[in-house]
Design an enzyme around this catalytic site. Structure first.
Site, PDB file in Angstrom:
ATOM      1  N   CYS A 199       1.704  12.048   0.987  1.00 44.26           N
ATOM      2  CA  CYS A 199       2.705  11.115   0.425  1.00 44.26           C
ATOM      3  C   CYS A 199       3.671  11.867  -0.501  1.00 44.26           C
ATOM      4  O   CYS A 199       3.247  12.660  -1.346  1.00 44.26           O
ATOM      5  CB  CYS A 199       2.004  10.001  -0.346  1.00 44.26           C
ATOM      6  SG  CYS A 199       3.161   8.778  -1.004  1.00 44.26           S
ATOM      7  N   CYS A 215       2.200   9.975  -7.777  1.00 45.62           N
ATOM      8  CA  CYS A 215       1.276   9.150  -8.570  1.00 45.62           C
ATOM      9  C   CYS A 215       0.085  10.005  -9.021  1.00 45.62           C
ATOM     10  O   CYS A 215      -0.638  10.554  -8.170  1.00 45.62           O
ATOM     11  CB  CYS A 215       0.789   7.955  -7.762  1.00 45.62           C
ATOM     12  SG  CYS A 215       2.144   7.047  -6.999  1.00 45.62           S
ATOM     13  N   CYS A 241      -3.534   9.624  -7.516  1.00 47.33           N
ATOM     14  CA  CYS A 241      -3.743   9.380  -6.092  1.00 47.33           C
ATOM     15  C   CYS A 241      -4.141  10.617  -5.292  1.00 47.33           C
ATOM     16  O   CYS A 241      -3.482  11.653  -5.351  1.00 47.33           O
ATOM     17  CB  CYS A 241      -2.488   8.753  -5.498  1.00 47.33           C
ATOM     18  SG  CYS A 241      -2.754   8.238  -3.784  1.00 47.33           S
ATOM     19  N   CYS A 301      -6.798  -5.374   4.939  1.00 52.45           N
ATOM     20  CA  CYS A 301      -5.673  -4.765   4.221  1.00 52.45           C
ATOM     21  C   CYS A 301      -5.417  -3.360   4.749  1.00 52.45           C
ATOM     22  O   CYS A 301      -6.301  -2.502   4.725  1.00 52.45           O
ATOM     23  CB  CYS A 301      -6.000  -4.739   2.733  1.00 52.45           C
ATOM     24  SG  CYS A 301      -4.680  -4.003   1.768  1.00 52.45           S
ATOM     25  N   CYS A 357      -3.023  -8.162   5.191  1.00 57.74           N
ATOM     26  CA  CYS A 357      -2.401  -7.602   3.984  1.00 57.74           C
ATOM     27  C   CYS A 357      -1.962  -6.190   4.319  1.00 57.74           C
ATOM     28  O   CYS A 357      -2.629  -5.500   5.096  1.00 57.74           O
ATOM     29  CB  CYS A 357      -3.416  -7.583   2.842  1.00 57.74           C
ATOM     30  SG  CYS A 357      -2.780  -6.806   1.331  1.00 57.74           S
ATOM     31  N   CYS A 372       0.172  -9.370  -3.977  1.00 51.50           N
ATOM     32  CA  CYS A 372      -1.068  -8.843  -4.555  1.00 51.50           C
ATOM     33  C   CYS A 372      -0.636  -7.707  -5.467  1.00 51.50           C
ATOM     34  O   CYS A 372      -0.092  -6.700  -4.986  1.00 51.50           O
ATOM     35  CB  CYS A 372      -1.978  -8.342  -3.431  1.00 51.50           C
ATOM     36  SG  CYS A 372      -3.429  -7.443  -4.012  1.00 51.50           S
TER      37      CYS A 372
HETATM   38  N1  SAM Z   1       1.345   3.793  -1.080  1.00 53.20           N
HETATM   39  C1  SAM Z   1       1.070   2.476  -1.443  1.00 53.20           C
HETATM   40  C2  SAM Z   1       1.500   2.156  -2.841  1.00 53.20           C
HETATM   41  O1  SAM Z   1       1.744   3.023  -3.637  1.00 53.20           O
HETATM   42  O2  SAM Z   1       1.587   0.969  -3.160  1.00 53.20           O
HETATM   43  C3  SAM Z   1      -0.356   2.032  -1.220  1.00 53.20           C
HETATM   44  C4  SAM Z   1      -1.547   2.844  -1.477  1.00 53.20           C
HETATM   45  S1  SAM Z   1      -2.139   2.996  -3.171  1.00 53.20           S
HETATM   46  C5  SAM Z   1      -3.466   4.083  -2.910  1.00 53.20           C
HETATM   47  C6  SAM Z   1      -2.836   1.428  -3.652  1.00 53.20           C
HETATM   48  C7  SAM Z   1      -3.372   1.300  -5.047  1.00 53.20           C
HETATM   49  O3  SAM Z   1      -4.681   1.838  -5.128  1.00 53.20           O
HETATM   50  C8  SAM Z   1      -2.641   2.006  -6.173  1.00 53.20           C
HETATM   51  O4  SAM Z   1      -1.523   1.318  -6.588  1.00 53.20           O
HETATM   52  C9  SAM Z   1      -3.709   2.069  -7.260  1.00 53.20           C
HETATM   53  O5  SAM Z   1      -3.641   0.944  -8.106  1.00 53.20           O
HETATM   54  C10 SAM Z   1      -5.018   2.072  -6.479  1.00 53.20           C
HETATM   55  N2  SAM Z   1      -5.652   3.398  -6.613  1.00 53.20           N
HETATM   56  C11 SAM Z   1      -5.247   4.534  -6.019  1.00 53.20           C
HETATM   57  N3  SAM Z   1      -6.037   5.572  -6.375  1.00 53.20           N
HETATM   58  C12 SAM Z   1      -6.962   5.074  -7.230  1.00 53.20           C
HETATM   59  C13 SAM Z   1      -8.045   5.648  -7.959  1.00 53.20           C
HETATM   60  N4  SAM Z   1      -8.314   6.937  -7.892  1.00 53.20           N
HETATM   61  N5  SAM Z   1      -8.788   4.844  -8.741  1.00 53.20           N
HETATM   62  C14 SAM Z   1      -8.511   3.524  -8.819  1.00 53.20           C
HETATM   63  N6  SAM Z   1      -7.509   2.930  -8.162  1.00 53.20           N
HETATM   64  C15 SAM Z   1      -6.724   3.679  -7.377  1.00 53.20           C
HETATM   65  C1  DTB Z   2      -5.832  -1.926  -4.843  1.00 53.88           C
HETATM   66  O1  DTB Z   2      -5.428  -2.391  -5.929  1.00 53.88           O
HETATM   67  N1  DTB Z   2      -6.911  -1.190  -4.693  1.00 53.88           N
HETATM   68  C2  DTB Z   2      -7.045  -0.756  -3.311  1.00 53.88           C
HETATM   69  C3  DTB Z   2      -5.909  -1.528  -2.614  1.00 53.88           C
HETATM   70  N2  DTB Z   2      -5.216  -2.122  -3.695  1.00 53.88           N
HETATM   71  C4  DTB Z   2      -5.026  -0.850  -1.672  1.00 53.88           C
HETATM   72  C5  DTB Z   2      -7.046   0.693  -3.153  1.00 53.88           C
HETATM   73  C6  DTB Z   2      -8.075   1.391  -4.005  1.00 53.88           C
HETATM   74  C7  DTB Z   2      -7.983   2.848  -3.712  1.00 53.88           C
HETATM   75  C8  DTB Z   2      -9.028   3.636  -4.406  1.00 53.88           C
HETATM   76  C9  DTB Z   2      -8.878   5.091  -4.179  1.00 53.88           C
HETATM   77  C10 DTB Z   2      -9.018   5.535  -2.758  1.00 53.88           C
HETATM   78  O2  DTB Z   2      -9.918   5.067  -2.030  1.00 53.88           O
HETATM   79  O3  DTB Z   2      -8.278   6.437  -2.371  1.00 53.88           O
HETATM   80 FE1  SF4 Z   3       1.726   7.636  -2.299  1.00 55.21          FE
HETATM   81 FE2  SF4 Z   3      -0.662   7.349  -3.392  1.00 55.21          FE
HETATM   82 FE3  SF4 Z   3       1.501   6.852  -4.836  1.00 55.21          FE
HETATM   83 FE4  SF4 Z   3       0.819   5.172  -2.830  1.00 55.21          FE
HETATM   84  S1  SF4 Z   3      -0.326   5.546  -4.698  1.00 55.21           S
HETATM   85  S2  SF4 Z   3       2.846   5.960  -3.291  1.00 55.21           S
HETATM   86  S3  SF4 Z   3      -0.069   6.655  -1.400  1.00 55.21           S
HETATM   87  S4  SF4 Z   3       0.934   8.860  -3.983  1.00 55.21           S
END
Ligand code: SAM
Ligand code: DTB
Ligand code: SF4
Length: 324
Positions: free
Chosen positions: A52, A56, A59, A96, A127, A187
């Site tokens: 990506c 973030c 992530c 989702c 979703c 959401c």
């Molecule tokens: N790219 C999309 C976006 O940014 O909306 C969707 C994917 S993103 C992984 C979805 C959500 O997962 C993030 O906004 C964050 O709140 C949650 N998330 C991601 N990594 C996480 C982590 N290590 N621990 C807890 N929540 C996480």
């Molecule tokens: C949300 O708030 N939590 C989910 C979903 N929306 C997409 C994702 C959690 C991701 C946790 C880290 C991972 O598995 O990479």
């Molecule tokens: Fe990309 Fe992860 Fe950020 Fe979603 S949360 S925009 S997948 S870097």
């Protein structure tokens, strides 16, 4: 009453109530709006993993961090459908689909719409979480039958710049608004434990609770450890009662929204999860996998819900609460 004019001072005062008073207030509202024995279930599938362009700091899928997550292409609809069938058989009500994009490319839209239609045909709620959307993309997904769109604000407006620099909180809120205006249910929530202050957690909820309409569902994620991301070095364990207080505050500020206890349940005791349900959480992710990290095994969740006398069902509001 559903209020969208909460102040930080009001939210702080509720948050700081003696625990018994906070729980009582949260439970009264939970029972006024929902069946407290019902819990909703959603299952996640990463339909396009890693690589990506966004940075973030939490992530595993950002190309800016070396996390060992392998980038993949967008999955085929048939593969997605097979996973959705499995999720349904395992008890998920909603499916989702998440993609590691800044935003979807227009050339991907046909395939994404196809996925939505196919998953909806199985009788699952749909979703997606695909990054930022244009109004045209929202309209296409809506026409395909998409029920919910996940797009989190992740943290407080003040702390946001410490979390991501390739986009702003205003960008996030703009997509949330487009989604809402396009008639797709929103959401939107965030993460606790990224080194933010208690004030940031409260401010995150106040930001959500003062949107023109509350998100239909509010995911509360607890920091899920990821080696190699910037947040990992400043992440701080969240006191279990601090988590429960935030869940209760979410329930009180947004009484008719479904609050999902999302990432981080693998590290929570059964007792802590039960307290979160008592405080008003009424949804969980089910299935062994979130996007790139794990989730409690199906048998564990089944066992927990059984011992609590809870059942998987739509947490359907008992009264139709008008938005202010
Ligand atoms: N790219 C999309 C976006 O940014 O909306 C969707 C994917 S993103 C992984 C979805 C959500 O997962 C993030 O906004 C964050 O709140 C949650 N998330 C991601 N990594 C996480 C982590 N290590 N621990 C807890 N929540 C996480
Ligand atoms: C949300 O708030 N939590 C989910 C979903 N929306 C997409 C994702 C959690 C991701 C946790 C880290 C991972 O598995 O990479
Ligand atoms: Fe990309 Fe992860 Fe950020 Fe979603 S949360 S925009 S997948 S870097």
């Amino acid at each position: 009453m559903i209020r969208t004019d909460w102040t930080m001072a009001e939210a702080r005062a509720i948050h700081d109530l003696p625990f018994a008073d906070l729980m009582h207030r949260a439970q009264a509202l939970h029972r006024a709006h929902f069946d407290p024995t019902a819990i909703e279930t959603a299952s996640l599938l990463s339909i396009k993993t890693g690589g990506c362009p966004e940075d973030c700091g939490y992530c595993s899928q950002s190309a800016h961090h070396d996390t060992g997550v392998k980038a993949t292409k967008l999955m085929d609809t048939a593969e997605v459908l097979a996973a959705a069938r499995q999720a349904k058989a395992a008890g998920a009500q909603r499916f989702c689909m998440g993609a590691a994009w800044r935003s979807p490319k227009d050339r991907d839209m046909d395939k994404l719409c196809d996925m939505v239609r196919s998953v909806a045909d199985l009788g699952l709620e749909t979703c997606m979480t695909l990054g930022m959307l244009s109004p045209e993309q929202v309209a296409r997904l809506k026409a395909a039958g998409l029920d919910f769109y996940n797009h989190n604000i992740d943290t407080s407006p003040d702390y946001y710049a410490r979390i991501a620099t390739t986009r702003t909180m205003a960008d996030r809120l703009d997509t949330v608004e487009q989604v809402r205006k396009g008639g797709i249910k929103v959401c939107c929530g965030g993460i606790l434990g990224m080194g933010e202050a208690e004030e940031d957690r409260i401010a995150m909820l106040v930001t959500l609770a003062t949107l023109p309409a509350h998100p239909d569902s509010v995911p509360v994620n607890l920091w899920n450890e990821i080696e190699g991301v910037p947040v990992q070095v400043r992440a701080q364990a969240v006191d279990p009662f601090a988590l429960v207080r935030i869940v209760a505050l979410a329930r009180i500020l947004m009484p008719a929204s479904v609050v999902r206890l999302s990432a981080g349940r693998t590290g929570m005791s059964d007792e802590l999860q039960a307290l979160c349900f008592l405080a008003g959480a009424n949804s969980i992710f089910v299935g062994d996998q979130l996007l790139t990290t794990g989730n409690p095994a199906a048998w564990k969740d089944h066992d927990l819900l059984t011992r609590l006398g809870m059942r998987v069902a739509k947490a359907r509001p008992q009264i139709a609460a008008p938005q202010a």
